[in-house]
Design an enzyme around this catalytic site. Structure first.
Site, PDB file in Angstrom:
ATOM      1  N   GLU A   1       0.832  -1.203   0.000  1.00 14.61           N
ATOM      2  CA  GLU A   1       0.000   0.000   0.000  1.00 14.61           C
ATOM      3  C   GLU A   1       0.869   1.257   0.000  1.00 14.61           C
ATOM      4  OE1 GLU A   1      -2.311   0.157   3.570  1.00 14.61           O
ATOM      5  OE2 GLU A   1      -3.015   2.193   3.194  1.00 14.61           O
TER       6      GLU A   1
ATOM      7  N   ASP B   1      -7.781   2.276   6.516  1.00  6.85           N
ATOM      8  CA  ASP B   1      -7.529   2.338   5.080  1.00  6.85           C
ATOM      9  C   ASP B   1      -6.875   1.056   4.585  1.00  6.85           C
ATOM     10  OD1 ASP B   1      -8.581   4.567   4.136  1.00  6.85           O
ATOM     11  OD2 ASP B   1      -6.696   5.678   3.864  1.00  6.85           O
TER      12      ASP B   1
ATOM     13  N   ASP C   1      -4.320  -0.167   9.612  1.00  7.99           N
ATOM     14  CA  ASP C   1      -5.335   0.830   9.983  1.00  7.99           C
ATOM     15  C   ASP C   1      -6.568   0.636   9.090  1.00  7.99           C
ATOM     16  OD1 ASP C   1      -4.603   1.764   7.541  1.00  7.99           O
ATOM     17  OD2 ASP C   1      -3.583   3.557   8.259  1.00  7.99           O
TER      18      ASP C   1
ATOM     19  N   ASP D   1      -1.163  -1.295   5.584  1.00  9.02           N
ATOM     20  CA  ASP D   1      -1.032  -0.736   6.933  1.00  9.02           C
ATOM     21  C   ASP D   1      -2.080  -1.355   7.848  1.00  9.02           C
ATOM     22  OD1 ASP D   1       0.911   0.931   6.052  1.00  9.02           O
ATOM     23  OD2 ASP D   1      -0.398   2.675   5.810  1.00  9.02           O
TER      24      ASP D   1
END
Ligand code: 0R9
Length: 633
Positions: A424, A501, A499, A497
């Site tokens: 990403e 997103d 998180d 990641d």
């Protein structure tokens, strides 16, 4: 069917052999193997119901973790076997007891099932059997892998009939002995769809849960269930016919999605790898829609025919065949593929005749489906033209160059060991490039979010740059053209990641691979990287942690330590990134697999599809919301 003869039970091997090599009998000793024990016992109850006796199966996960299965069939015969032992003792201690049943058409299972209740006994700490038959209640108890603890004895009288088996899987044999209520439910719901008269009651005492499954409309209910979160184009169409001694039952329905969802069973056992019945079904569908479209001038003489994928776009179908034992043939390693040659023409002609009639009687629906096939055909032809143009050089060089420009390839070309990290963002991509072992690891940074492919067809896919790049790098085509033999990498590793997103990108990528490169998942080549969440420096030592719990456990009682909470992959330095996320010896990877095909379909369509309400419902039921991280620095 030959009548059961108690003296016909063959004594084959001892239970010790099962304990020595459990994998030979139940496939594995992991969660899957553990549940095989349950299927083994439950299948005996189902066989009894199929044979016309009883209708209810009750399954309970007990407080101590043991499992109870009870049916209301005739009850296992309690008379003496020629060996002098009681019949239940023989059934539950002698391997492959059942003998004549198999020859007489009693067992029809295609997979690992049917190896016998004695295998379950052999792999259990203890097993209790209670039989309700001829007005009496009898019990027999076993322990330590099938040794008789208490021989068959009468303990009371009853008006009921049936068999109840309770067993405790052996902790020395299984990696886990915890039955999954969800797994039991999924499988039993499937059985209830396939057997109209069956009622299944499941109870989890540990979790205080209870579920009852019963469906009067069988396969129709099954298809309605699969499609409940999709936009359906018409009512479910039932197809029934008997030919060449083979009974065919099918239910089908088109939705506005682009996916094809075909499930097949033979004698109520799933044929996960398809086979001749699925081939016959597909040929019948293709023929009937082409003929209908030609006859009704929906395909003009200059037009080419629909191909199979055109008429299966958006199709959900469940196929169940009853095939007599004498015609049964299974293929493949797991015997999950029907080989019976007669099934192909039988299914084809029954599907053709029934659907021809349906289309003639339901003109509006027929036209809706044909129009959908037209659109699929146009998209397919556009995709083919785009591929051909690329192959003929029109724009190919610059296109291929721009596609591969984003990739940092490995130094050697070895699809057996090479790994592709889909990372990403450019910044994380940069770290990954610095961290990697350039000999065999490739890095593909994704710039933005990829499109949601749940609602995309092939021509949409070809318009999306990020997805095109992935297809190009994996190198084995896409959709129906995907050929696992051509993959450039042994492992394709999604690296995002930790998180929201990152999780979203992970979902979008998983949806894409699931819908358009499913064999990559089925053959175990798709992975998810697990970068750590925390770095702790303490006493000149650096450690990495993946969960809050691990972190708390480590820091408990310590002082003067420094914790870094990684916000994204880009924050990590190449050294730690290599150690924790890329190095084959020290990293954590999740292998993506499909455990339950029906559930996987439903989850992907609920979570990624365009119908909002079921998604809201699922999230409310399954997601625990907390506003903050429970780790406070
Ligand atoms: C709780 C799980 N249920 C069972 O294990 C179960 C086995 C079983 C059964 C018969 C009836 N109900 C059952 N439940 C049965 C079969 C026959 C005759 N009478 C009763 C028959 O097939 O002729 N049995 C399965 C095998 C045997 N019984 C037998 F070998 F002991 F006959």
């Amino acid at each position: 069917m030959a009548k059961y003869d108690e003296s016909s039970i063959k004594i084959l091997e001892g239970l010790d052999a099962v304990r020595k090599r459990p994998g030979m009998y139940i496939g594995s000793t992991d969660k899957r193997g553990l549940h095989h024990l349950a299927w083994e016992i439950i299948d005996n109850s189902i066989d009894e119901i199929i044979n016309g006796y009883g209708s209810v199966i009750k399954i309970t996960i007990n407080e101590d973790g043991s499992l109870t299965v009870r049916d209301n069939g005739r009850g296992v015969p309690t008379g003496k076997h020629s060996s002098g032992k009681s019949t239940p003792e023989v059934i539950y201690t002698i391997l492959h007891a059942g003998g004549k049943f198999e020859e007489a058409g009693y067992k029809v299972s295609g997979g690992l099932h049917g190896v016998g209740a004695s295998v379950v006994n052999a792999l259990s700490e203890w097993m209790d059997v209670t039989i309700y038959r001829d007005g009496v209640i009898n019990t027999i108890k076993f322990e330590k892998g099938g040794h008789v603890k208490e021989p068959l004895k009468q303990i009371g009288t009853t008006k009921q009939t049936g068999t109840e088996v309770t067993f405790m899987p052996d902790k020395e044999i299984f990696k886990t002995t915890q039955f999954s209520f969800t797994t039991l439910c999924e499988r039993m719901q499937e059985s209830a769809f396939l057997l109209n008269k069956l009622t299944v009651e499941l109870t989890d005492v540990l979790d205080d849960k209870k579920v009852i499954y019963h469906y009067d409309n069988g396969l129709i209910s099954f298809v309605e269930y699969i499609n409940e979160n999709r936009n359906c184009l018409h009512k479910v169409v039932p197809i029934h016919g008997i030919k060449n001694d083979i009974e065919v039952d099918i239910a089908l329905q088109y939705t506005d999605s682009y996916n094809e969802d075909i499930l097949s069973f033979v004698n109520n056992v799933k044929t996960g790898d398809g086979g001749t019945h699925e081939v016959g079904f597909k040929t019948g569908i293709t023929k009937v829609f082409n003929d209908y479209a030609r006859t009704n001038n929906l395909l003009k003489s200059k037009d080419t025919n629909f191909d199979g994928s055109d008429v299966r776009e958006g199709l959900t179908a469940v196929i169940n065949l009853k095939i007599p034992e004498k015609l049964l043939q299974f293929e493949g390693q797991t015997k999950g593929k029907l080989g019976t040659p007669e099934a192909r023409p039988t299914v084809e002609s029954i599907v053709y005749d029934n659907l021809k009639f349906f289309l003639e009687e339901n003109r509006d629906t027929a036209i809706t489906i044909v129009e959908k096939a037209q659109k699929s055909k146009m998209a397919r032809e556009a995709a083919r033209r785009a591929r051909e143009e690329a192959r003929n050089g029109k724009g190919k060089k610059s296109e291929a160059k721009s596609l591969s420009a984003k990739l940092t390839p490995p130094q050697t070309r070895n699809p057996k060991i090479n790994e592709l990290f889909i990372v990403e963002g450019n910044s994380a991509g940069g770290t990954a490039k610095k961290s990697r072992d350039r000999k065999f690891q490739a890095i593909l940074p994704l710039r933005g979010k990829i499109i949601n492919t749940e609602k995309a067809n092939l021509s949409d896919i070809f318009k999306n740059e990020e997805i095109n790049t992935i297809i190009h790098c994996v190198g084995a085509g896409v959709g129906n053209d995907f050929d696992i033999k051509d993959i450039n990498y042994d492992k394709v590793i999604i690296t995002t990641d930790a998180d929201d997103d990152g999780a979203h990108i992970q979902c979008l990528l998983l949806t894409f691979f699931y819908r358009f490169m499913k064999p990559l998942i089925e053959t175990g080549h798709l992975y998810i990287a697990m970068p750590p969440l925390f770095r702790v420096d303490y006493n000149k030592e650096t450690k990495y942690f993946w969960t809050n719990e691990e972190l708390k456990e480590y820091t408990n009682g310590k002082t003067n330590y420094k914790v870094q909470r990684y916000k994204g992959l880009g924050e990590m330095n190449p050294g730690p990134f290599w150690d924790t996320t890329m190095c084959p010896e020290t990293r954590n990877l999740i292998k993506v697999s499909i455990n339950d095909a029906v559930l996987a379909e439903k989850r992907v369509s609920v979570l990624m599809g365009d119908v909002v309400e079921p998604r809201k419902e699922w999230i409310n039921e399954n997601v625990e919301f907390s506003l903050e991280d429970d780790y406070v620095l």
